[in-house]
Design a protein around this motif. Structure first.
Motif, PDB file in Angstrom:
ATOM      1  N   ILE A  28      26.315  36.886  20.558  1.00 30.11           N
ATOM      2  CA  ILE A  28      25.515  35.840  19.919  1.00 30.11           C
ATOM      3  C   ILE A  28      25.753  35.926  18.426  1.00 30.11           C
ATOM      4  O   ILE A  28      25.549  36.986  17.813  1.00 30.11           O
ATOM      5  CB  ILE A  28      24.024  36.004  20.256  1.00 30.11           C
ATOM      6  N   GLU A  29      26.203  34.829  17.844  1.00 28.88           N
ATOM      7  CA  GLU A  29      26.538  34.804  16.425  1.00 28.88           C
ATOM      8  C   GLU A  29      25.288  34.604  15.580  1.00 28.88           C
ATOM      9  O   GLU A  29      24.295  34.033  16.037  1.00 28.88           O
ATOM     10  CB  GLU A  29      27.539  33.681  16.139  1.00 28.88           C
ATOM     11  N   GLU A  30      25.345  35.078  14.342  1.00 28.21           N
ATOM     12  CA  GLU A  30      24.224  34.877  13.431  1.00 28.21           C
ATOM     13  C   GLU A  30      23.963  33.387  13.244  1.00 28.21           C
ATOM     14  O   GLU A  30      24.884  32.596  13.067  1.00 28.21           O
ATOM     15  CB  GLU A  30      24.517  35.529  12.083  1.00 28.21           C
ATOM     16  N   GLY A  31      22.684  33.006  13.290  1.00 29.63           N
ATOM     17  CA  GLY A  31      22.296  31.614  13.082  1.00 29.63           C
ATOM     18  C   GLY A  31      22.366  30.742  14.315  1.00 29.63           C
ATOM     19  O   GLY A  31      22.047  29.552  14.243  1.00 29.63           O
ATOM     20  N   GLU A  32      22.751  31.291  15.458  1.00 31.96           N
ATOM     21  CA  GLU A  32      22.814  30.491  16.681  1.00 31.96           C
ATOM     22  C   GLU A  32      21.424  30.273  17.273  1.00 31.96           C
ATOM     23  O   GLU A  32      20.523  31.098  17.114  1.00 31.96           O
ATOM     24  CB  GLU A  32      23.702  31.171  17.738  1.00 31.96           C
ATOM     25  N   PHE A  33      21.278  29.161  17.979  1.00 34.20           N
ATOM     26  CA  PHE A  33      20.088  28.872  18.771  1.00 34.20           C
ATOM     27  C   PHE A  33      20.530  28.940  20.227  1.00 34.20           C
ATOM     28  O   PHE A  33      21.282  28.077  20.693  1.00 34.20           O
ATOM     29  CB  PHE A  33      19.544  27.481  18.434  1.00 34.20           C
ATOM     30  N   GLN A 185      12.934  24.965  15.413  1.00 36.00           N
ATOM     31  CA  GLN A 185      14.116  24.251  14.917  1.00 36.00           C
ATOM     32  C   GLN A 185      14.229  24.380  13.403  1.00 36.00           C
ATOM     33  O   GLN A 185      15.317  24.611  12.865  1.00 36.00           O
ATOM     34  CB  GLN A 185      14.034  22.778  15.315  1.00 36.00           C
ATOM     35  N   ARG A 186      13.111  24.266  12.692  1.00 39.54           N
ATOM     36  CA  ARG A 186      13.136  24.402  11.231  1.00 39.54           C
ATOM     37  C   ARG A 186      13.568  25.802  10.815  1.00 39.54           C
ATOM     38  O   ARG A 186      14.370  25.970   9.896  1.00 39.54           O
ATOM     39  CB  ARG A 186      11.750  24.100  10.652  1.00 39.54           C
ATOM     40  N   LEU A 187      13.044  26.805  11.509  1.00 40.44           N
ATOM     41  CA  LEU A 187      13.413  28.184  11.185  1.00 40.44           C
ATOM     42  C   LEU A 187      14.904  28.409  11.383  1.00 40.44           C
ATOM     43  O   LEU A 187      15.567  29.086  10.590  1.00 40.44           O
ATOM     44  CB  LEU A 187      12.617  29.159  12.061  1.00 40.44           C
ATOM     45  N   ASN A 188      15.432  27.821  12.451  1.00 40.37           N
ATOM     46  CA  ASN A 188      16.851  27.988  12.753  1.00 40.37           C
ATOM     47  C   ASN A 188      17.731  27.240  11.753  1.00 40.37           C
ATOM     48  O   ASN A 188      18.729  27.773  11.255  1.00 40.37           O
ATOM     49  CB  ASN A 188      17.115  27.509  14.175  1.00 40.37           C
ATOM     50  N   GLU A 189      17.351  26.009  11.434  1.00 41.35           N
ATOM     51  CA  GLU A 189      18.195  25.187  10.576  1.00 41.35           C
ATOM     52  C   GLU A 189      18.039  25.520   9.099  1.00 41.35           C
ATOM     53  O   GLU A 189      19.024  25.546   8.350  1.00 41.35           O
ATOM     54  CB  GLU A 189      17.879  23.706  10.809  1.00 41.35           C
ATOM     55  N   THR A 194      18.466  33.442  13.728  1.00 43.20           N
ATOM     56  CA  THR A 194      18.993  33.438  15.086  1.00 43.20           C
ATOM     57  C   THR A 194      17.832  33.385  16.074  1.00 43.20           C
ATOM     58  O   THR A 194      16.889  34.178  15.974  1.00 43.20           O
ATOM     59  CB  THR A 194      19.847  34.684  15.349  1.00 43.20           C
ATOM     60  N   VAL A 195      17.901  32.460  17.020  1.00 43.83           N
ATOM     61  CA  VAL A 195      16.827  32.269  17.992  1.00 43.83           C
ATOM     62  C   VAL A 195      17.397  32.420  19.405  1.00 43.83           C
ATOM     63  O   VAL A 195      18.397  31.796  19.748  1.00 43.83           O
ATOM     64  CB  VAL A 195      16.180  30.876  17.845  1.00 43.83           C
TER      65      VAL A 195
END
Length: 576
Positions: A28-33, A185-189, A194-195
């Motif tokens: 799982i890559e950093e910043g992925e959802f 979604q806001r936290l991820n974007e 990473t979520v």
């Protein structure tokens, strides 16, 4: 850079005959959802707990899981605790303090943050989540949605890089669930957090995902983008995966036999995408080869008049009796404390024999309280509750852990059967039938607290069913259940309705209520504000309606389910 990497990871609980997780390999890559899905008991919660080192279960394991290139076991305690946060399925399971303020400060105090840092972070997070009006309230005064937001805020105060969520919206109403997911979604974007989320409510989360991981029996069966996962589910070997797709995608696959040749970007995931695709599909060449003007196919317009009637007939499976109600309350008012607020206010409601009544409403509206009043567990201050002579009711509370007292699933079922006065032969027959319905054979020797949330829900319901009540009062019975388990539950409820048993379900599961209820009611401000048959009830709502209805309302105003849409398409002779 990979934030999580699993290499051939397997895990087996003590004394278990098989692996709960078997040779999992993924990155799982950093910043992925990332959305983690699969049937109840497939290992989703076990995997998430292994990613949060402090919660890893005891058992035998092999292979490895690393965080930012380092084995999880070798991470400093501060890094493991602060960088990786988790939010559980049950909001109450994570709250440990008495007030909102104390709960927010708890984790930071344990990490040894100085007061200045704590105040600064708390002010920021409280503002972001709108928690200022709640800061000095008791946590017991919060609704389920507010508790879950509080849990998320408490985790975010440590500024984690990886956020794990185990079915966090299962106890939230549709509006609260949507707001919670929008926050993710806001936290991820905006923060590139990473979520990884395990979720059965996929309408909102799957369109946000970068990737989908699907587990079945502890084995990783699929790794793909959401649209790639949809295309794969449309092919023979993976057809069972369609139950996990958003409604727009399932309708697309049902009406597009050549879905495998459609460009990935054209596969709909959201209501907006599904609505656009459906309108273009409805305006396509009809079965007779003619070319109608742009707009809706005439046969579809003709089908609109009968769709709601046909749909209602297919959903009504009981034998509702128009005679005297089996259970009713009249002008009921209830408050928990003498000078406290009225939870129920002059509420009137009735239930007839063979009826499945779905009660809906926001978190904190009083739905669970109403079930307790109807079941005789709470006495109203004013008004009257009446039931048929000799009526026995069975209540399934929202928290299944309340029902467990023994060391194994098998013991729980045997003791409940004996409490119900069954003979040994009847006990064996009834338990075996319920094990088949709820697919609990594999966990018979497990402790009830060690099985998944969905399995706990099924076990508690099976225990209530052994009492053979005349009225079933079910509080969120589909919570934590995968699509297959919901279908089996619906089949069981249909059988009970045909036997003349009446059922009330309190639920946030709009799709389940629309498909299987015979009548629906909305609880708001302590009273029933609306009630009626599903087609009329849901088609007049904006948020409390099905995804199908939001998508096809312009074409089929009272269609609620995929079956409604497919029936109209087929009956109209429209070419699919």
């Amino acid at each position: 850079m990979a934030i999580i990497a699993a290499e051939g990871f397997s895990f087996r609980y003590p004394d278990a005959e098989r692996d709960t997780l078997h040779e999992l390999s993924f990155t799982i890559e950093e910043g992925e959802f990332v959305v983690l899905l699969g049937p109840s008991g497939c290992g989703k919660t076990t995997l998430l707990r292994h990613l949060k080192r402090e919660l890893a279960p005891v058992g035998l394991h092999s292979g490895s899981i690393s965080y930012q290139g380092r084995p999880l076991a070798e991470l400093p305690a501060e890094t493991a605790a602060g960088d990786i946060g988790i939010v559980f399925q049950n909001p109450d399971a994570q709250i440990v303090m008495d007030t909102v303020w104390h709960e927010l400060a708890f984790a930071m105090e344990n990490m040894g943050y100085p007061p200045s840092v704590m105040r600064s972070r708390l002010a920021e997070i409280a503002g972001l989540f709108g928690l200022e009006p709640l800061l000095y309230k008791s946590v017991h005064e919060l609704s389920g949605g507010q508790k879950q937001l509080l849990n998320l805020a408490s985790v975010l105060l440590l500024q984690p890089k990886l956020l794990l969520l185990d079915e966090p919206t299962s106890q939230l109403d549709p509006v609260a669930a949507r707001e919670f997911i929008q926050t993710l979604q806001r936290l991820n974007e905006e923060l590139s957090m990473t979520v990884i989320i395990s979720e059965h409510r996929l309408e909102e989360v799957l369109p946000l995902a970068d990737r989908v991981l699907m587990l079945e029996d502890g084995v990783l069966q699929a790794q793909d983008t959401p649209r790639g996962f949809v295309r794969g589910a449309g092919q023979g070997p993976n057809a069972s995966h369609q139950a996990y797709l958003p409604t727009a995608s399932r309708l697309f696959l049902a009406l597009s036999p050549e879905a495998s040749s459609v460009p990935l970007e054209s596969i709909p995931l959201t209501v907006r995408e599904g609505k656009r695709w459906l309108h273009s599909h409805a305006a396509a060449t009809p079965a007779d080869g003619s070319h109608p003007a742009a707009g809706v196919h005439p046969a579809v317009n003709a089908g609109c008049a009968t769709a709601s009637q046909d749909g209602a007939a297919s959903r009504f499976t009981g034998k509702a009796n128009a005679a005297a109600p089996l259970l009713s309350c009249r002008e009921v008012t209830f408050r928990y404390e003498k000078d406290g607020p009225e939870v129920l206010r002059k509420l009137t409601l009735s239930l007839h024999r063979g009826e499945l009544l779905a009660i809906m409403g926001g978190n904190g509206a009083g739905k669970s309280t109403l079930l307790h009043v109807l079941g005789g567990l709470a006495k109203p201050q004013r008004g009257k509750v009446e039931s048929a002579k000799g009526l026995k009711s069975g209540l399934l509370a929202q928290n299944p852990l309340l029902y467990f007292s023994y060391d194994t699933v098998a013991e729980e079922l045997r003791h409940m059967a004996r409490y119900a006065g069954m003979s040994p032969e009847e006990e064996k027959r009834e338990i075996e039938a319920l094990l088949d319905v709820f697919q609990l054979h594999q966990v018979l020797d497990s402790h009830p607290h060690d099985i998944s949330g969905g399995q706990q829900q099924k076990l508690a319901l099976a225990m209530v069913m052994l009492l053979k009540p005349g009225v079933l009062l079910l509080d969120e019975p589909t919570k934590g259940l995968d699509p297959g388990a919901k279908e089996r539950l619906a089949a069981l409820l249909r059988q009970l309705l045909e036997q003349g048993i009446s059922i009330i379900i309190v639920t946030h599961d709009v799709e389940f209520a629309a498909k299987y209820a015979t009548r629906c009611a909305m609880l708001f401000d302590g009273s029933i504000t609306a009630e009626g048959a599903p087609a009329e009830f849901f088609s007049s709502n904006y948020f409390y309606t099905t995804v199908v209805n939001r998508m096809v309302r312009d074409l089929l105003p009272q269609a609620l389910t995929l079956e409604d849409v497919m029936r109209t398409w087929q009956d109209s002779g429209f070419r699919c």
